[in-house]
Design a protein around this motif. Structure first.
Motif, short mmCIF file in Angstrom:
data_model
loop_
_atom_site.label_atom_id
_atom_site.label_comp_id
_atom_site.label_asym_id
_atom_site.label_seq_id
_atom_site.Cartn_x
_atom_site.Cartn_y
_atom_site.Cartn_z
N GLY A 27 18.05 57.27 63.00
CA GLY A 27 18.03 57.62 64.42
C GLY A 27 19.41 57.75 65.02
N LEU A 28 20.32 56.84 64.68
CA LEU A 28 21.68 56.94 65.20
C LEU A 28 22.40 58.15 64.62
CD1 LEU A 28 23.49 53.48 65.54
CD2 LEU A 28 23.08 55.22 67.28
N ALA A 29 22.17 58.44 63.34
CA ALA A 29 22.76 59.64 62.75
C ALA A 29 22.26 60.89 63.48
CB ALA A 29 22.41 59.71 61.27
N TRP A 30 20.99 60.91 63.81
CA TRP A 30 20.40 62.03 64.55
C TRP A 30 21.02 62.12 65.95
CZ3 TRP A 30 14.49 62.07 66.02
CH2 TRP A 30 14.14 63.33 66.52
N ALA A 31 21.19 60.97 66.61
CA ALA A 31 21.81 60.97 67.94
C ALA A 31 23.23 61.50 67.90
CB ALA A 31 21.78 59.55 68.51
N LEU A 32 23.97 61.20 66.83
CA LEU A 32 25.31 61.76 66.67
C LEU A 32 25.25 63.28 66.62
CD1 LEU A 32 26.89 59.31 64.06
CD2 LEU A 32 27.67 59.64 66.42
N GLU A 33 24.27 63.79 65.91
CA GLU A 33 24.10 65.25 65.84
C GLU A 33 23.80 65.84 67.21
OE1 GLU A 33 20.92 65.94 63.13
OE2 GLU A 33 21.93 65.00 61.42
N ARG A 34 23.09 65.07 68.05
CA ARG A 34 22.68 65.56 69.36
C ARG A 34 23.77 65.39 70.42
NH1 ARG A 34 18.30 68.71 69.13
NH2 ARG A 34 18.01 68.31 71.37
N GLY A 35 24.88 64.76 70.05
CA GLY A 35 26.02 64.66 70.95
C GLY A 35 25.87 63.64 72.05
N PHE A 36 25.55 62.39 71.71
CA PHE A 36 25.38 61.36 72.73
C PHE A 36 26.73 60.73 73.10
CE2 PHE A 36 25.61 58.61 69.02
CZ PHE A 36 26.16 57.43 69.50
N ASP A 37 26.80 60.19 74.30
CA ASP A 37 27.90 59.31 74.70
C ASP A 37 27.50 57.85 74.53
OD1 ASP A 37 29.71 61.39 75.63
OD2 ASP A 37 28.37 61.62 77.34
N LEU A 38 26.23 57.56 74.90
CA LEU A 38 25.67 56.22 74.74
C LEU A 38 24.31 56.35 74.09
CD1 LEU A 38 26.48 54.71 78.26
CD2 LEU A 38 27.62 54.14 76.12
N ALA A 39 24.06 55.56 73.05
CA ALA A 39 22.73 55.48 72.45
C ALA A 39 22.04 54.23 72.97
CB ALA A 39 22.82 55.45 70.93
N TRP A 40 20.81 54.41 73.47
CA TRP A 40 20.00 53.30 73.98
C TRP A 40 18.94 53.01 72.93
CZ3 TRP A 40 16.31 53.43 78.83
CH2 TRP A 40 16.14 52.12 79.30
N MET A 41 19.13 51.94 72.17
CA MET A 41 18.35 51.68 70.97
C MET A 41 17.25 50.66 71.24
SD MET A 41 21.65 51.39 68.47
CE MET A 41 20.71 51.14 66.97
N MET A 42 16.03 50.97 70.72
CA MET A 42 14.93 50.02 70.95
C MET A 42 13.78 50.26 69.98
SD MET A 42 13.68 51.63 74.56
CE MET A 42 15.39 51.93 75.03
N ASP A 43 13.08 49.16 69.67
CA ASP A 43 11.83 49.25 68.92
C ASP A 43 10.71 49.73 69.83
OD1 ASP A 43 12.55 48.36 66.30
OD2 ASP A 43 12.72 46.32 67.08
N ASP A 44 9.58 50.07 69.21
CA ASP A 44 8.46 50.63 69.97
C ASP A 44 7.71 49.60 70.81
OD1 ASP A 44 7.30 49.21 67.90
OD2 ASP A 44 6.40 50.95 66.93
N ASP A 45 7.91 48.30 70.56
CA ASP A 45 7.11 47.30 71.25
C ASP A 45 7.78 46.72 72.49
OD1 ASP A 45 9.01 46.07 69.67
OD2 ASP A 45 7.66 44.55 68.85
N GLY A 46 8.98 47.17 72.80
CA GLY A 46 9.64 46.74 74.03
C GLY A 46 9.32 47.69 75.18
N LEU A 47 9.50 47.20 76.41
CA LEU A 47 9.28 48.04 77.59
C LEU A 47 10.35 47.70 78.62
CD1 LEU A 47 7.37 50.19 78.79
CD2 LEU A 47 6.22 48.32 79.98
N PRO A 48 11.37 48.54 78.76
CA PRO A 48 12.42 48.26 79.75
C PRO A 48 11.86 48.33 81.17
CG PRO A 48 13.07 50.02 78.22
CD PRO A 48 11.61 49.78 78.02
#
Length: 310
Positions: A83-104
């Motif tokens: 996922g982080l490698a993919w985000a690098l490809e997409r040109g992120f400044d900040l990656a907001w990382m989380m599992d599926d069971d959390g809810l911000p």
């Protein structure tokens, strides 16, 4: 001359999921409502509960939510690595990382972003969704051995709204592109348990500015007995009833301690493991399983957990 405000960072949410479709659906619904999220990238660890089909339908023709389904389950470690490698490809400044069971909470990201000028790797408090005054993952306060489980203790320990040098990785954490480019990606071979700690310790060794922002919260289901008291309450042990989780914990924690803390800490961990499963929760077979897991990791074999996946 008027000082110009800092440009708005491009935030990409990276979500890893496996066989928790209903939880994933509520999380994606929340993330697309957050104004500061540019894109949501979902990595599906070869789910078998209809997640792949739902993602294919839900992301078709959308610019804000994208999904990839892996050919095999790589665990949280493999999912966040990809996922982080993919985000690098997409040109992120900040990656907001989380599992599926959390809810911000709706304002979680905005609260975190208010600290972005001072931090490189930071995140929210993770609270029990059934009892928000309690932490799901206990926090060891900096500068000592005190471990806290209550939200009130976290708030009391905060300095200007943050607890420095402490974060619970991969549960709503933000990481900068610069830091990812400096330290690399999470260790995919860890599968689960300890990959997040390894990434945090690697970040600290690279000089990353780390913190927990106490007014930012992610709600999360209870995970049970993390931090089970032992030795008359003088210390705790991360017991799990799952052999898969325990195998990965014994293997990966041994490696993390050897790499970042040294052999004396490995020995202390093993004293605790033997004590816990001989005296606190008698289960001698767990001692044997732990030894096999640690030996496999020390000789570079990261395949042993697979037998628990069938």
């Amino acid at each position: 001359m008027t000082e110009q405000p800092a440009p708005t960072p491009r935030v990409v949410a990276v979500v890893v999921t496996f066989n928790r479709l209903e939880l994933l659906q509520r999380l994606v619904a929340r993330l697309v409502e957050v104004p500061d999220v540019a894109e949501v990238l979902v990595v599906d660890n070869a789910s078998t509960d209809g997640t792949g089909e739902w993602l294919a339908e839900h992301t078709s023709g959308r610019a804000d939510v994208h999904a990839r389904t892996l050919t095999e389950n790589g665990g949280g470690a493999g999912g966040f690595h990809d996922g982080l490698a993919w985000a690098l490809e997409r040109g992120f400044d900040l990656a907001w990382m989380m599992d599926d069971d959390g809810l911000p909470e709706p304002e979680c990201l905005a609260t975190l972003l208010a600290q972005r000028e001072d931090l490189d790797f930071w995140g929210p408090v993770v609270v029990d969704e059934a009892a928000p005054d309690r932490l799901v993952f206990p926090i060891r306060l900096p500068g000592g051995t005190r471990v806290v489980h209550a939200m009130a203790d976290v708030t009391a320990a905060a300095v200007h709204g943050v607890i420095p040098d402490v974060v619970i990785p991969f549960n709503g954490v933000l990481v900068t592109r610069d830091l990812v480019e400096r330290i690399g990606l999470p260790r995919a071979e860890f599968f689960i348990w300890g990959d997040d700690v390894e990434y945090l310790w690697r970040a600290r060794d690279a000089g990353a500015r780390v913190a927990t922002v106490v007014d930012a919260k992610v709600h999360h289901p209870s995970v049970g007995e993390l931090g089970t008291p032992m030795m008359g309450g003088r210390t705790t042990y991360n017991h799990s009833p799952s052999d898969l989780k325990h195998y990965c914990m014994a293997r990966n924690n041994t490696l993390n301690l050897r790499t970042y803390r040294g052999w004396p800490h490995v020995v202390m961990f093993w004293v605790k493991t033997v004590w816990f499963y001989l005296f606190t929760r008698p289960r001698p077979a767990r001692v044997v399983l732990s030894a096999r897991a640690a030996y496999a990791g020390l000789r570079g074999d990261f395949t042993g957990h697979r037998r628990f996946l069938t």
